[in-house]
Design a protein around this motif. Structure first.
Motif, PDB file in Angstrom:
ATOM      1  N   SER A 176      40.897  40.569  51.056  1.00  0.00           N
ATOM      2  CA  SER A 176      40.822  39.953  52.384  1.00  0.00           C
ATOM      3  C   SER A 176      39.559  39.101  52.545  1.00  0.00           C
ATOM      4  CB  SER A 176      40.881  41.024  53.477  1.00  0.00           C
ATOM      5  OG  SER A 176      39.680  41.781  53.514  1.00  0.00           O
ATOM      6  N   LYS A 177      38.627  39.216  51.601  1.00  0.00           N
ATOM      7  CA  LYS A 177      37.356  38.498  51.698  1.00  0.00           C
ATOM      8  C   LYS A 177      37.199  37.391  50.665  1.00  0.00           C
ATOM      9  CE  LYS A 177      35.196  42.620  53.522  1.00  0.00           C
ATOM     10  NZ  LYS A 177      34.015  43.447  53.562  1.00  0.00           N
ATOM     11  N   ILE A 178      38.137  37.306  49.722  1.00  0.00           N
ATOM     12  CA  ILE A 178      38.029  36.299  48.661  1.00  0.00           C
ATOM     13  C   ILE A 178      39.358  35.562  48.497  1.00  0.00           C
ATOM     14  CG2 ILE A 178      36.229  37.595  47.428  1.00  0.00           C
ATOM     15  CD1 ILE A 178      38.410  38.475  45.410  1.00  0.00           C
ATOM     16  N   ASN A 179      39.272  34.382  47.897  1.00  0.00           N
ATOM     17  CA  ASN A 179      40.480  33.609  47.597  1.00  0.00           C
ATOM     18  C   ASN A 179      40.906  33.775  46.146  1.00  0.00           C
ATOM     19  OD1 ASN A 179      40.791  32.487  50.194  1.00  0.00           O
ATOM     20  ND2 ASN A 179      39.188  31.004  49.746  1.00  0.00           N
ATOM     21  N   SER A 180      40.090  34.416  45.338  1.00  0.00           N
ATOM     22  CA  SER A 180      40.380  34.606  43.922  1.00  0.00           C
ATOM     23  C   SER A 180      41.518  35.599  43.735  1.00  0.00           C
ATOM     24  CB  SER A 180      39.144  35.141  43.193  1.00  0.00           C
ATOM     25  OG  SER A 180      38.037  34.312  43.436  1.00  0.00           O
ATOM     26  N   LYS A 181      42.248  35.420  42.654  1.00  0.00           N
ATOM     27  CA  LYS A 181      43.343  36.327  42.307  1.00  0.00           C
ATOM     28  C   LYS A 181      42.761  37.623  41.743  1.00  0.00           C
ATOM     29  CE  LYS A 181      47.541  36.441  39.543  1.00  0.00           C
ATOM     30  NZ  LYS A 181      48.383  35.693  38.590  1.00  0.00           N
ATOM     31  N   ILE A 182      43.302  38.760  42.154  1.00  0.00           N
ATOM     32  CA  ILE A 182      42.904  40.059  41.605  1.00  0.00           C
ATOM     33  C   ILE A 182      43.992  40.513  40.645  1.00  0.00           C
ATOM     34  CG2 ILE A 182      42.428  42.482  42.109  1.00  0.00           C
ATOM     35  CD1 ILE A 182      41.192  41.602  44.762  1.00  0.00           C
ATOM     36  N   ILE A 183      43.575  40.843  39.437  1.00  0.00           N
ATOM     37  CA  ILE A 183      44.502  41.267  38.385  1.00  0.00           C
ATOM     38  C   ILE A 183      44.111  42.668  37.933  1.00  0.00           C
ATOM     39  CG2 ILE A 183      45.335  40.791  36.043  1.00  0.00           C
ATOM     40  CD1 ILE A 183      44.613  37.804  36.641  1.00  0.00           C
ATOM     41  N   LYS A 228      42.996  50.427  44.034  1.00  0.00           N
ATOM     42  CA  LYS A 228      43.931  49.489  44.683  1.00  0.00           C
ATOM     43  C   LYS A 228      43.584  49.294  46.153  1.00  0.00           C
ATOM     44  CE  LYS A 228      48.014  50.014  41.765  1.00  0.00           C
ATOM     45  NZ  LYS A 228      49.425  50.470  41.736  1.00  0.00           N
ATOM     46  N   ASN A 229      43.266  50.373  46.842  1.00  0.00           N
ATOM     47  CA  ASN A 229      42.903  50.273  48.257  1.00  0.00           C
ATOM     48  C   ASN A 229      41.594  49.515  48.444  1.00  0.00           C
ATOM     49  OD1 ASN A 229      45.193  51.566  49.253  1.00  0.00           O
ATOM     50  ND2 ASN A 229      44.274  53.585  49.075  1.00  0.00           N
ATOM     51  N   PHE A 230      40.627  49.776  47.568  1.00  0.00           N
ATOM     52  CA  PHE A 230      39.359  49.042  47.603  1.00  0.00           C
ATOM     53  C   PHE A 230      39.639  47.541  47.434  1.00  0.00           C
ATOM     54  CE2 PHE A 230      35.694  47.090  45.597  1.00  0.00           C
ATOM     55  CZ  PHE A 230      34.631  47.559  46.347  1.00  0.00           C
ATOM     56  N   LYS A 268      27.805  52.129  48.580  1.00  0.00           N
ATOM     57  CA  LYS A 268      27.325  52.526  49.894  1.00  0.00           C
ATOM     58  C   LYS A 268      28.536  52.728  50.800  1.00  0.00           C
ATOM     59  CE  LYS A 268      22.908  50.142  49.334  1.00  0.00           C
ATOM     60  NZ  LYS A 268      23.007  49.560  48.033  1.00  0.00           N
ATOM     61  N   THR A 269      29.098  51.618  51.273  1.00  0.00           N
ATOM     62  CA  THR A 269      30.345  51.656  52.041  1.00  0.00           C
ATOM     63  C   THR A 269      31.252  50.579  51.460  1.00  0.00           C
ATOM     64  OG1 THR A 269      29.682  49.984  53.670  1.00  0.00           O
ATOM     65  CG2 THR A 269      29.096  52.295  54.159  1.00  0.00           C
ATOM     66  N   TRP A 270      32.551  50.723  51.692  1.00  0.00           N
ATOM     67  CA  TRP A 270      33.470  49.697  51.185  1.00  0.00           C
ATOM     68  C   TRP A 270      33.128  48.328  51.767  1.00  0.00           C
ATOM     69  CZ3 TRP A 270      39.260  51.404  50.637  1.00  0.00           C
ATOM     70  CH2 TRP A 270      39.358  52.361  49.623  1.00  0.00           C
ATOM     71  N   THR A 271      32.741  48.287  53.012  1.00  0.00           N
ATOM     72  CA  THR A 271      32.399  47.009  53.636  1.00  0.00           C
ATOM     73  C   THR A 271      31.227  46.352  52.916  1.00  0.00           C
ATOM     74  OG1 THR A 271      33.238  47.733  55.776  1.00  0.00           O
ATOM     75  CG2 THR A 271      31.696  45.884  55.793  1.00  0.00           C
ATOM     76  N   LYS A 272      30.149  47.103  52.714  1.00  0.00           N
ATOM     77  CA  LYS A 272      28.972  46.547  52.031  1.00  0.00           C
ATOM     78  C   LYS A 272      29.297  46.189  50.586  1.00  0.00           C
ATOM     79  CE  LYS A 272      25.464  48.752  54.859  1.00  0.00           C
ATOM     80  NZ  LYS A 272      24.365  49.703  54.952  1.00  0.00           N
ATOM     81  N   ASP A 273      30.024  47.058  49.912  1.00  0.00           N
ATOM     82  CA  ASP A 273      30.331  46.831  48.500  1.00  0.00           C
ATOM     83  C   ASP A 273      31.250  45.621  48.313  1.00  0.00           C
ATOM     84  OD1 ASP A 273      28.809  49.122  48.135  1.00  0.00           O
ATOM     85  OD2 ASP A 273      30.552  50.425  47.874  1.00  0.00           O
TER      86      ASP A 273
END
Length: 137
Positions: A81-88, A73-75, A32-37
């Motif tokens: 900014s919304k999670i504390n988990s590491k993104i790999i 990457k931008n997504f 839908k939108t990046w914010t919602k997703d």
């Protein structure tokens, strides 16, 4: 360690999950939108106590980054900014093709293919990552 796998596209995001050494498909998010997703994914991360989010990068066959790599990457910057988990980020060059082969051999109905292919691709991305981790242990 709990992990989430993502196959990020502009129309759909495939989501897979692992609580151990086996990945399984979870859902397909209709974008839908990046914010919602990103909010939706953040809810999954919190609910399932996700430690790592494994994201497929659709590299070109020569290993260079595609336009969709930048999109993913931008997504993920917004998601981070919304999670504390590491993104790999991991190479996902052939995950969608593999997913299509799996669905074709399973004779999945055409009406169910679009959403399911993204889930299967996310599962392949996550399982490949898990398998690579087993080898390094």
């Amino acid at each position: 360690m709990n992990r989430l796998g993502l196959d990020i596209g502009k129309a759909r995001i495939g989501v897979a999950i692992s609580y151990s050494i086996l990945a399984t498909n979870l859902e397909t998010i209709q974008c839908k939108t990046w914010t919602k997703d990103t909010n939706h994914i953040a809810e999954i991360v919190e609910k399932e106590n996700i430690d790592e989010v494994i994201v497929g990068l659709p590299l070109n066959m020569d290993g260079t980054e595609s336009e969709m790599c930048e999109y993913a990457k931008n997504f993920c910057k917004m998601l981070q900014s919304k999670i504390n988990s590491k993104i790999i980020f991991v190479d996902e060059r052939l995950s969608s093709i593999s997913a299509e082969h799996i669905m074709h051999s399973s004779q999945v109905k055409t009406s169910k293919k679009k959403g399911l292919i993204d889930q299967i691709a996310a599962t392949i991305i996550l399982q490949s990552y898990l398998d690579s981790r087993k080898e390094s242990l």
